[in-house]
Scaffold this motif. Structure first.
Motif, PDB file in Angstrom:
ATOM      1  N   ASN A 197       5.655   9.616   6.017  1.00 26.90           N
ATOM      2  CA  ASN A 197       5.605   8.152   6.068  1.00 26.90           C
ATOM      3  C   ASN A 197       6.649   7.217   6.665  1.00 26.90           C
ATOM      4  O   ASN A 197       7.773   7.269   6.300  1.00 26.90           O
ATOM      5  CB  ASN A 197       5.493   7.629   4.193  1.00 26.90           C
ATOM      6  CG  ASN A 197       4.934   6.110   4.330  1.00 26.90           C
ATOM      7  OD1 ASN A 197       4.440   5.523   5.266  1.00 26.90           O
ATOM      8  ND2 ASN A 197       5.127   5.366   3.080  1.00 26.90           N
ATOM      9  N   ASP A 242       9.089   5.083   4.960  1.00 26.41           N
ATOM     10  CA  ASP A 242      10.026   5.670   4.157  1.00 26.41           C
ATOM     11  C   ASP A 242      11.381   5.666   4.959  1.00 26.41           C
ATOM     12  O   ASP A 242      12.530   5.717   4.278  1.00 26.41           O
ATOM     13  CB  ASP A 242       9.744   7.030   3.627  1.00 26.41           C
ATOM     14  CG  ASP A 242       8.537   6.792   2.483  1.00 26.41           C
ATOM     15  OD1 ASP A 242       8.355   5.803   1.958  1.00 26.41           O
ATOM     16  OD2 ASP A 242       8.004   8.219   2.279  1.00 26.41           O
ATOM     17  N   VAL A 289      -0.833   4.858   3.736  1.00 24.16           N
ATOM     18  CA  VAL A 289      -0.372   5.633   2.519  1.00 24.16           C
ATOM     19  C   VAL A 289      -0.415   4.782   1.393  1.00 24.16           C
ATOM     20  O   VAL A 289      -0.870   5.318   0.256  1.00 24.16           O
ATOM     21  CB  VAL A 289       1.029   6.353   2.771  1.00 24.16           C
ATOM     22  CG1 VAL A 289       1.396   7.142   1.580  1.00 24.16           C
ATOM     23  CG2 VAL A 289       0.952   7.317   3.933  1.00 24.16           C
ATOM     24  N   GLU A 326       7.728  -1.108   6.455  1.00 21.56           N
ATOM     25  CA  GLU A 326       7.214  -0.535   5.317  1.00 21.56           C
ATOM     26  C   GLU A 326       5.921  -1.329   4.761  1.00 21.56           C
ATOM     27  O   GLU A 326       5.150  -1.066   4.550  1.00 21.56           O
ATOM     28  CB  GLU A 326       8.093  -0.507   4.142  1.00 21.56           C
ATOM     29  CG  GLU A 326       7.690   0.029   2.791  1.00 21.56           C
ATOM     30  CD  GLU A 326       8.722   0.109   1.776  1.00 21.56           C
ATOM     31  OE1 GLU A 326       8.362   0.730   0.657  1.00 21.56           O
ATOM     32  OE2 GLU A 326       9.592  -0.156   1.822  1.00 21.56           O
ATOM     33  N   ASP A 366       2.554  -0.819   6.227  1.00 27.74           N
ATOM     34  CA  ASP A 366       1.538   0.164   5.940  1.00 27.74           C
ATOM     35  C   ASP A 366       0.866   0.795   7.032  1.00 27.74           C
ATOM     36  O   ASP A 366      -0.431   0.923   7.021  1.00 27.74           O
ATOM     37  CB  ASP A 366       0.815  -0.030   4.538  1.00 27.74           C
ATOM     38  CG  ASP A 366       0.127   1.125   4.122  1.00 27.74           C
ATOM     39  OD1 ASP A 366       0.706   2.382   3.973  1.00 27.74           O
ATOM     40  OD2 ASP A 366      -0.925   0.898   3.432  1.00 27.74           O
ATOM     41  N   GLN A 368       0.269   3.799   8.383  1.00 26.62           N
ATOM     42  CA  GLN A 368      -0.692   4.962   7.963  1.00 26.62           C
ATOM     43  C   GLN A 368      -1.755   4.704   6.865  1.00 26.62           C
ATOM     44  O   GLN A 368      -2.443   5.757   6.561  1.00 26.62           O
ATOM     45  CB  GLN A 368       0.247   6.267   7.770  1.00 26.62           C
ATOM     46  CG  GLN A 368       1.143   6.482   8.831  1.00 26.62           C
ATOM     47  CD  GLN A 368       2.330   7.315   8.499  1.00 26.62           C
ATOM     48  OE1 GLN A 368       3.409   6.904   8.224  1.00 26.62           O
ATOM     49  NE2 GLN A 368       2.275   8.821   8.609  1.00 26.62           N
ATOM     50  N   LEU A 410      -0.318  13.250  -0.682  1.00 30.73           N
ATOM     51  CA  LEU A 410      -0.126  11.843  -0.425  1.00 30.73           C
ATOM     52  C   LEU A 410       1.618  11.866  -0.808  1.00 30.73           C
ATOM     53  O   LEU A 410       2.229  11.337  -0.112  1.00 30.73           O
ATOM     54  CB  LEU A 410      -0.650  10.639  -1.251  1.00 30.73           C
ATOM     55  CG  LEU A 410      -2.308  10.411  -0.663  1.00 30.73           C
ATOM     56  CD1 LEU A 410      -2.863   9.327  -1.857  1.00 30.73           C
ATOM     57  CD2 LEU A 410      -2.193   9.916   0.699  1.00 30.73           C
TER      58      LEU A 410
END
Length: 220
Positions: free
Chosen positions: A95, A98, A111, A104, A107, A109, A90
């Motif tokens: 990501n 990022d 992560v 962001e 989220d 994915q 992870l």
């Protein structure tokens, strides 16, 4: 502050010499487990992981974290190793959030969600260790050997000699760093070295000869 504490109480020459017997004893447990296996197939990666985690566990928290690979604690050992590996994966995953800050919060994915769940698992694991240690210290049942956790708990009110304080969250963060950075990487390196020695019998013979000569000279 953490660097100073670690360098003095864990990584100094005196600390390494004082804890030499811990490393020797855990390697002896590993060798005993391999010898008892005889001709059976063994999971070397798991046994090496047990060895490194238990050696570090005795140094950090004053006790073995898992068993000796005989079966009783294999599930817990596998779970801990999976937690370490998952954290490494992870931490290095690509990501989108990022790089595109506006995405962001979505989220995309998952992560962030996975990291939160993993953090909870690690926190439960470390909280149990810290609380158990506090109980032993308060009841006077702590081992004579002063481990890193005992040192950290005793320094909570004055960690650097200048009044700086430590809380349980910071202590658990340091333990997490030590366990994750010093277990799977170390066991994987030893596993690779053993694989290379098996692939090159002539080198293995030289290592065995060197070890035999060293044992004969020192008696240990």
């Amino acid at each position: 502050m953490f660097r100073k504490i670690s360098s003095v109480h864990l990584f100094s020459g005196k600390a390494l010499d004082d804890l030499k017997h811990v490393r020797q004893e855990e390697v002896a447990v590993l060798a005993h487990a391999l010898a008892n296996a005889g001709s059976k197939v063994v999971n070397l990666a798991q046994l090496l992981n047990l060895c490194t985690v238990n050696a570090l566990g005795r140094v950090m928290v004053g006790r073995r974290v898992f068993g000796d690979g005989s079966g009783g604690d294999d599930r817990k050992a596998d779970e801990f190793k999976s937690m370490v590996l998952e954290m490494m994966v992870l931490a290095g995953v690509f990501n989108i959030g990022d790089f595109i800050s506006s995405l962001e919060w979505l989220d995309l994915q998952g992560v962030a969600s996975k990291m939160k769940k993993l953090h909870k698992r690690f926190d439960d694991f470390l909280t149990a260790i810290v609380e158990d240690h506090k109980k032993k210290m308060s009841s006077g049942r702590a081992d004579q050997h002063v481990d890193m956790l005992t040192t950290l708990l005793s320094l909570k009110e004055d960690a650097d000699g200048e009044g700086a304080k430590l809380n349980d969250t910071e202590i658990k963060a340091l333990l997490l760093d030590m366990f994750t950075a010093g277990t799977d990487t170390s066991s994987s390196t030893v596993e690779w070295a053993l694989a290379e020695l098996i692939r090159h019998p002539q080198m293995l013979a030289r290592v065995q000869k060197s070890w035999t000569n060293s044992w004969a000279e020192t008696g240990s």
